[in-house]
Design a protein around this motif. Structure first.
Motif, PDB file in Angstrom:
ATOM      1  N   LEU A  81      -3.787  -2.827   5.061  1.00  0.00           N
ATOM      2  CA  LEU A  81      -3.515  -2.035   6.235  1.00  0.00           C
ATOM      3  C   LEU A  81      -2.261  -2.766   6.918  1.00  0.00           C
ATOM      4  O   LEU A  81      -1.334  -1.990   7.513  1.00  0.00           O
ATOM      5  N   VAL A  82      -2.216  -3.924   7.254  1.00  0.00           N
ATOM      6  CA  VAL A  82      -1.217  -4.916   7.635  1.00  0.00           C
ATOM      7  C   VAL A  82       0.227  -4.579   6.968  1.00  0.00           C
ATOM      8  O   VAL A  82       1.356  -4.635   7.504  1.00  0.00           O
ATOM      9  N   GLY A  83       0.131  -4.519   5.688  1.00  0.00           N
ATOM     10  CA  GLY A  83       1.142  -4.341   4.729  1.00  0.00           C
ATOM     11  C   GLY A  83       2.037  -3.022   5.091  1.00  0.00           C
ATOM     12  O   GLY A  83       3.157  -3.086   5.116  1.00  0.00           O
ATOM     13  N   THR A  84       1.396  -2.078   5.586  1.00  0.00           N
ATOM     14  CA  THR A  84       2.080  -0.764   5.933  1.00  0.00           C
ATOM     15  C   THR A  84       3.204  -1.000   7.044  1.00  0.00           C
ATOM     16  O   THR A  84       4.192  -0.490   7.044  1.00  0.00           O
ATOM     17  N   ARG A  85       2.576  -1.547   8.065  1.00  0.00           N
ATOM     18  CA  ARG A  85       3.486  -1.675   9.408  1.00  0.00           C
ATOM     19  C   ARG A  85       4.612  -2.837   8.885  1.00  0.00           C
ATOM     20  O   ARG A  85       5.572  -2.693   9.505  1.00  0.00           O
ATOM     21  N   MET A  86       4.119  -3.710   8.042  1.00  0.00           N
ATOM     22  CA  MET A  86       5.137  -4.550   7.661  1.00  0.00           C
ATOM     23  C   MET A  86       6.370  -4.325   7.148  1.00  0.00           C
ATOM     24  O   MET A  86       7.531  -4.791   7.469  1.00  0.00           O
ATOM     25  N   CYS A  87       6.382  -3.084   6.366  1.00  0.00           N
ATOM     26  CA  CYS A  87       7.208  -2.557   5.649  1.00  0.00           C
ATOM     27  C   CYS A  87       8.260  -2.084   6.486  1.00  0.00           C
ATOM     28  O   CYS A  87       9.737  -2.224   6.301  1.00  0.00           O
ATOM     29  N   LYS A  88       7.660  -1.356   7.410  1.00  0.00           N
ATOM     30  CA  LYS A  88       8.903  -0.818   8.549  1.00  0.00           C
ATOM     31  C   LYS A  88       9.781  -1.952   9.076  1.00  0.00           C
ATOM     32  O   LYS A  88      10.891  -1.703   9.498  1.00  0.00           O
ATOM     33  N   VAL A  89       9.026  -2.830   9.581  1.00  0.00           N
ATOM     34  CA  VAL A  89       9.711  -3.935  10.312  1.00  0.00           C
ATOM     35  C   VAL A  89      10.588  -4.705   9.511  1.00  0.00           C
ATOM     36  O   VAL A  89      11.663  -4.981   9.894  1.00  0.00           O
ATOM     37  N   ALA A  90      10.393  -4.927   8.171  1.00  0.00           N
ATOM     38  CA  ALA A  90      11.202  -5.480   7.208  1.00  0.00           C
ATOM     39  C   ALA A  90      12.390  -4.782   7.060  1.00  0.00           C
ATOM     40  O   ALA A  90      13.429  -5.141   6.988  1.00  0.00           O
ATOM     41  N   ASP A  91      12.170  -3.406   7.006  1.00  0.00           N
ATOM     42  CA  ASP A  91      13.494  -2.579   6.762  1.00  0.00           C
ATOM     43  C   ASP A  91      14.124  -2.425   7.929  1.00  0.00           C
ATOM     44  O   ASP A  91      15.824  -2.606   8.078  1.00  0.00           O
ATOM     45  N   VAL A 108       4.763   1.159  -1.735  1.00  0.00           N
ATOM     46  CA  VAL A 108       4.694   2.644  -1.595  1.00  0.00           C
ATOM     47  C   VAL A 108       5.160   3.057  -0.418  1.00  0.00           C
ATOM     48  O   VAL A 108       5.891   4.181  -0.120  1.00  0.00           O
ATOM     49  N   ALA A 109       4.831   2.447   0.743  1.00  0.00           N
ATOM     50  CA  ALA A 109       5.558   2.906   2.201  1.00  0.00           C
ATOM     51  C   ALA A 109       7.066   2.635   2.263  1.00  0.00           C
ATOM     52  O   ALA A 109       7.763   3.448   2.767  1.00  0.00           O
ATOM     53  N   LEU A 149      -2.296  -6.592  -2.766  1.00  0.00           N
ATOM     54  CA  LEU A 149      -2.419  -5.344  -2.183  1.00  0.00           C
ATOM     55  C   LEU A 149      -1.369  -5.103  -1.133  1.00  0.00           C
ATOM     56  O   LEU A 149      -0.735  -4.040  -1.055  1.00  0.00           O
ATOM     57  N   PRO A 150      -0.844  -6.347  -0.399  1.00  0.00           N
ATOM     58  CA  PRO A 150       0.151  -6.139   0.543  1.00  0.00           C
ATOM     59  C   PRO A 150       1.360  -5.680  -0.186  1.00  0.00           C
ATOM     60  O   PRO A 150       2.223  -4.577   0.044  1.00  0.00           O
ATOM     61  N   GLU A 151       1.725  -6.145  -1.327  1.00  0.00           N
ATOM     62  CA  GLU A 151       2.839  -5.488  -2.323  1.00  0.00           C
ATOM     63  C   GLU A 151       2.569  -3.981  -2.589  1.00  0.00           C
ATOM     64  O   GLU A 151       3.916  -3.356  -2.584  1.00  0.00           O
ATOM     65  N   LEU A 152       1.527  -3.794  -3.213  1.00  0.00           N
ATOM     66  CA  LEU A 152       1.467  -2.363  -3.223  1.00  0.00           C
ATOM     67  C   LEU A 152       1.818  -1.392  -2.048  1.00  0.00           C
ATOM     68  O   LEU A 152       2.283  -0.475  -2.072  1.00  0.00           O
ATOM     69  N   VAL A 153       1.133  -1.725  -1.114  1.00  0.00           N
ATOM     70  CA  VAL A 153       1.026  -0.666   0.058  1.00  0.00           C
ATOM     71  C   VAL A 153       2.470  -0.839   0.586  1.00  0.00           C
ATOM     72  O   VAL A 153       3.083   0.130   1.125  1.00  0.00           O
ATOM     73  N   VAL A 154       3.050  -2.041   0.715  1.00  0.00           N
ATOM     74  CA  VAL A 154       4.534  -2.250   1.234  1.00  0.00           C
ATOM     75  C   VAL A 154       5.405  -1.324   0.565  1.00  0.00           C
ATOM     76  O   VAL A 154       6.490  -0.754   0.960  1.00  0.00           O
ATOM     77  N   LEU A 184       9.103 -11.523  16.201  1.00  0.00           N
ATOM     78  CA  LEU A 184       7.638 -11.781  16.597  1.00  0.00           C
ATOM     79  C   LEU A 184       6.451 -11.068  16.085  1.00  0.00           C
ATOM     80  O   LEU A 184       5.589 -11.458  15.685  1.00  0.00           O
ATOM     81  N   GLU A 185       7.038  -9.772  15.772  1.00  0.00           N
ATOM     82  CA  GLU A 185       6.153  -8.809  15.220  1.00  0.00           C
ATOM     83  C   GLU A 185       5.870  -8.993  13.691  1.00  0.00           C
ATOM     84  O   GLU A 185       4.733  -9.035  13.036  1.00  0.00           O
ATOM     85  N   PHE A 186       6.853  -9.583  13.074  1.00  0.00           N
ATOM     86  CA  PHE A 186       6.921  -9.856  11.566  1.00  0.00           C
ATOM     87  C   PHE A 186       5.932 -11.069  11.679  1.00  0.00           C
ATOM     88  O   PHE A 186       5.004 -11.296  10.636  1.00  0.00           O
ATOM     89  N   LEU A 187       6.193 -12.037  12.369  1.00  0.00           N
ATOM     90  CA  LEU A 187       5.593 -13.316  12.474  1.00  0.00           C
ATOM     91  C   LEU A 187       3.911 -13.114  12.490  1.00  0.00           C
ATOM     92  O   LEU A 187       2.786 -13.743  11.965  1.00  0.00           O
ATOM     93  N   PHE A 188       3.721 -12.012  13.513  1.00  0.00           N
ATOM     94  CA  PHE A 188       2.186 -11.862  13.772  1.00  0.00           C
ATOM     95  C   PHE A 188       1.434 -11.237  12.556  1.00  0.00           C
ATOM     96  O   PHE A 188       0.416 -11.789  12.178  1.00  0.00           O
ATOM     97  N   TYR A 189       2.259 -10.395  11.813  1.00  0.00           N
ATOM     98  CA  TYR A 189       1.582  -9.819  10.618  1.00  0.00           C
ATOM     99  C   TYR A 189       1.506 -10.603   9.686  1.00  0.00           C
ATOM    100  O   TYR A 189       0.521 -10.857   8.955  1.00  0.00           O
ATOM    101  N   ALA A 190       2.357 -11.826   9.312  1.00  0.00           N
ATOM    102  CA  ALA A 190       2.365 -12.841   8.606  1.00  0.00           C
ATOM    103  C   ALA A 190       0.812 -13.694   8.391  1.00  0.00           C
ATOM    104  O   ALA A 190       0.346 -14.181   7.771  1.00  0.00           O
TER     105      ALA A 190
END
Length: 341
Positions: free
Chosen positions: A21-31, A244-245, A237-242, A192-198
């Motif tokens: 679940l966390v990986g989904t949001r992390m993808c958008k932040v990384a972009d 695909v997202a 799983l983070p890699e897969l979710v990120v 900050l958001e990226f660090l939180f997910y990490a």
């Protein structure tokens, strides 16, 4: 703290779900970070996204190695790289316009793929060479870290002043930064958001490590199988979710770069595990099965590079030939590993 097998399995599943679940949001932040910093999707995907989504695997391998479970630590590291390569093939199924490797043409991804194959040979050499150490650390650990940093420098140079460029077609998706207003505030919030997910990924990875060891002991399964299959897939799983997202958001370079760059980063798992393992060189415990997984991963990466170079627009079931072969190799390899024969 884990009292029974059902509790251990439940905690394992919960941690795996949290990681996904966390990986989904992390993808958008990384972009958004790629656009805000101007570093590009390939670099952000390789370093920050790939490294952050690998935190679960790092915590799993390092804590296992520190606890004396070297076989689990190594199996998780090398099994995770193989699983993540297969996940890139799965992500190709979610991009229907063309073959993902065709649309995400990037010299940086080619360099990272070549770097990955080179890094994978180091533990093979270390396992078959004299087990010397410096301060309890095998020289191969220093070689992996040095080669990884050198590879990042090559990727950065290729992004800034590329000596090779892919031929753009109507199906090529370019990495074009979006405009971001009030960039200073945006960068602070994004980091900050990226660090939180990490941090969440790291905690979930620790839980995966503890439950993985417990399940291995309680079920009688080998640490090699638990690490190479169960914890490797869960922490991947983070890699897969990120990925695909990212594909669904059109950030194709970020998707491919995150997987290949994350795989390169995952070789550092072996280096960190060697440092954490205090009973000798961790490369000395690399078994025949783990050599098989490393060799399989080199082959899968070679097939991926062929796909990135060939850039087939369409293929079987609208995915590239490399995706089909990668999935066949991975499923077949796992089948051989779990086969009693």
């Amino acid at each position: 703290m884990i009292q029974s097998l059902p509790v251990g399995v439940t905690l394992f599943v919960i941690a795996a779900i949290v990681i996904g679940l966390v990986g989904t949001r992390m993808c958008k932040v990384a972009d958004q970070l790629a656009d805000a910093t101007g570093w590009g999707e390939a670099v952000v995907g390789a370093v920050f996204l790939g490294g952050s989504t690998s935190l679960a695997g790092i915590v799993t391998s390092v804590t296992a190695a520190y606890g004396g479970h070297a076989e689990l630590a190594v199996s998780n590291a090398v099994g995770g790289i193989a699983a993540q390569t297969a996940m890139l093939a799965i992500a190709d199924m979610f991009y229907r316009k063309a073959n993902l490797e065709h649309a995400a043409a990037s010299i940086a991804n080619l360099i990272q793929g070549t770097l990955l194959m080179s890094l994978l040979t180091i533990p093979l050499l270390a396992s078959s060479s004299p087990q010397v150490s410096v301060w309890g650390i095998h020289p191969a650990t220093f070689a992996i870290i040095g080669a990884y940093l050198f590879g990042l420098r090559l990727v950065s140079q290729a992004e800034e002043q590329p000596m090779w460029k892919p031929r753009y077609t109507e199906k090529t998706e370019l990495d074009e930064p979006a405009e971001i207003t009030d960039i200073n505030v945006s960068l602070t919030r994004l980091w900050l958001e990226f660090l939180f997910y990490a941090v969440i990924l790291a905690l979930a990875g620790y839980l995966i490590a503890q439950t993985g060891v417990f399940i291995a002991i309680e079920t009688g399964l080998s640490e090699s199988l638990v690490g190479g299959l169960f914890t490797a897939i869960s922490t991947s799983l983070p890699e897969l979710v990120v990925t695909v997202a990212a594909v669904r958001q059109g950030a194709l370079t970020l998707a491919v770069g995150g997987i290949i760059g994350g795989n390169c980063f995952d070789l550092l798992l072996l280096a960190f595990s060697d440092i954490a393992f205090r009973s000798g060189s961790i490369y000395a415990v690399i078994s025949k099965n783990q050599v098989f997984v490393i060799s399989l991963t080199i082959l899968m990466t070679g097939v991926l590079l062929l796909g990135l170079l060939q850039r087939e627009k369409y293929g079987f079931a609208n995915i590239g030939f490399e995706s089909v072969l990668i999935l066949i190799l991975y499923i077949g390899g796992i089948g051989l590993l779990i086969s009693p024969i």
